[in-house]
Design a protein around this motif. Structure first.
Motif, PDB file in Angstrom:
ATOM      1  N   UNK A   1       5.266   6.899   6.028  1.00  0.00           N
ATOM      2  CA  UNK A   1       5.745   7.101   4.490  1.00  0.00           C
ATOM      3  C   UNK A   1       4.105   6.780   3.811  1.00  0.00           C
ATOM      4  N   UNK A   2       3.153   6.667   4.455  1.00  0.00           N
ATOM      5  CA  UNK A   2       1.853   6.597   3.548  1.00  0.00           C
ATOM      6  C   UNK A   2       1.437   7.784   3.209  1.00  0.00           C
ATOM      7  N   UNK A   3       0.906   7.835   1.895  1.00  0.00           N
ATOM      8  CA  UNK A   3      -0.080   9.015   1.696  1.00  0.00           C
ATOM      9  C   UNK A   3      -1.441   8.947   2.157  1.00  0.00           C
ATOM     10  N   UNK A   4      -1.905  10.049   2.800  1.00  0.00           N
ATOM     11  CA  UNK A   4      -3.131   9.886   3.421  1.00  0.00           C
ATOM     12  C   UNK A   4      -3.879  11.071   2.920  1.00  0.00           C
ATOM     13  N   UNK A   5      -5.244  10.364   2.616  1.00  0.00           N
ATOM     14  CA  UNK A   5      -6.318  11.244   1.977  1.00  0.00           C
ATOM     15  C   UNK A   5      -7.405  11.442   3.123  1.00  0.00           C
ATOM     16  N   UNK A   6      -7.517  12.628   3.535  1.00  0.00           N
ATOM     17  CA  UNK A   6      -8.597  12.792   4.617  1.00  0.00           C
ATOM     18  C   UNK A   6      -9.925  12.737   3.863  1.00  0.00           C
TER      19      UNK A   6
ATOM     20  N   UNK B   1      -1.359  -2.928  13.571  1.00  0.00           N
ATOM     21  CA  UNK B   1      -1.099  -4.154  12.587  1.00  0.00           C
ATOM     22  C   UNK B   1       0.276  -3.635  11.876  1.00  0.00           C
ATOM     23  N   UNK B   2       0.352  -2.298  11.655  1.00  0.00           N
ATOM     24  CA  UNK B   2       1.678  -2.062  11.137  1.00  0.00           C
ATOM     25  C   UNK B   2       2.870  -2.208  12.030  1.00  0.00           C
TER      26      UNK B   2
ATOM     27  N   UNK C   1       0.761   8.718  12.254  1.00  0.00           N
ATOM     28  CA  UNK C   1       1.441   7.887  12.691  1.00  0.00           C
ATOM     29  C   UNK C   1       1.799   6.999  11.058  1.00  0.00           C
ATOM     30  N   UNK C   2       0.673   6.833  10.291  1.00  0.00           N
ATOM     31  CA  UNK C   2       0.836   6.172   9.069  1.00  0.00           C
ATOM     32  C   UNK C   2       1.493   6.978   8.202  1.00  0.00           C
ATOM     33  N   UNK C   3       1.010   8.300   8.405  1.00  0.00           N
ATOM     34  CA  UNK C   3       1.761   9.404   7.407  1.00  0.00           C
ATOM     35  C   UNK C   3       3.173   9.370   7.742  1.00  0.00           C
TER      36      UNK C   3
ATOM     37  N   UNK D   1       0.759  -1.366  -0.038  1.00  0.00           N
ATOM     38  CA  UNK D   1       0.011  -0.011   0.130  1.00  0.00           C
ATOM     39  C   UNK D   1       0.897   1.345  -0.040  1.00  0.00           C
ATOM     40  N   UNK D   2       0.377   2.227  -0.539  1.00  0.00           N
ATOM     41  CA  UNK D   2       0.895   3.524  -0.912  1.00  0.00           C
ATOM     42  C   UNK D   2      -0.107   4.619  -0.241  1.00  0.00           C
TER      43      UNK D   2
END
Length: 139
Positions: free
Chosen positions: A45-50, A132-133, A40-42, A18-19
């Motif tokens: 390194x993940x791209x977060x879309x609110x 989980x991460x 924390x997920x951002x 996932x990205x």
């Protein structure tokens, strides 16, 4: 029917591949769990879309009002809304280009689970994506 989440190995693969994560119900309040987990997920390194029609921006990213407003592919739809909202969210999920339906800890809807599984969608419910991460040690 009981909810059967993917195995830890499958969750590791999902999080590794996932990205982009669309976060439904993401609050702009730093004291809210949704904000803390999305941050924390951002930071990982993940791209977060609110996805929240009540806010303009969260974590420096312009928010959208619904999943249908997102441009491009979404790897994970991570949900911070109560269980009774899952049917509506699942309908939007099926209309966009997304891979995994993930309802946060404490959020379960058996009807939605069954419908999405019948369509071959990976479904995770009642699990925190941040926990989980950490458990599967995605790098």
């Amino acid at each position: 029917m009981m909810i059967q989440n993917p195995s830890m190995d499958e969750i590791r693969d999902i999080l590794h591949q996932a990205k982009r994560i669309a976060v439904v119900g993401l609050s702009a309040n730093p004291e809210r769990t949704s904000y803390q987990i999305a941050k924390a997920m951002q930071d990982a390194g993940y791209e977060i879309i609110p996805v929240n029609p009540m806010v303009d921006e969260v974590l420096g990213v312009k928010a959208v009002g619904s999943l249908k407003e997102i441009d491009g592919h979404v790897d994970i739809v991570n949900i911070f809304r109560r269980s009774e909202f899952l049917p509506e969210i699942a309908e939007q999920f099926l209309q966009i280009d997304a891979d995994v339906f993930w309802a946060q800890q404490g959020i379960v809807h058996e009807g939605v689970y069954e419908r999405l599984k019948e369509k071959g969608v990976p479904v995770i419910m009642d699990r925190c994506i941040k926990v989980m991460h950490a458990l599967v040690k995605v790098s």
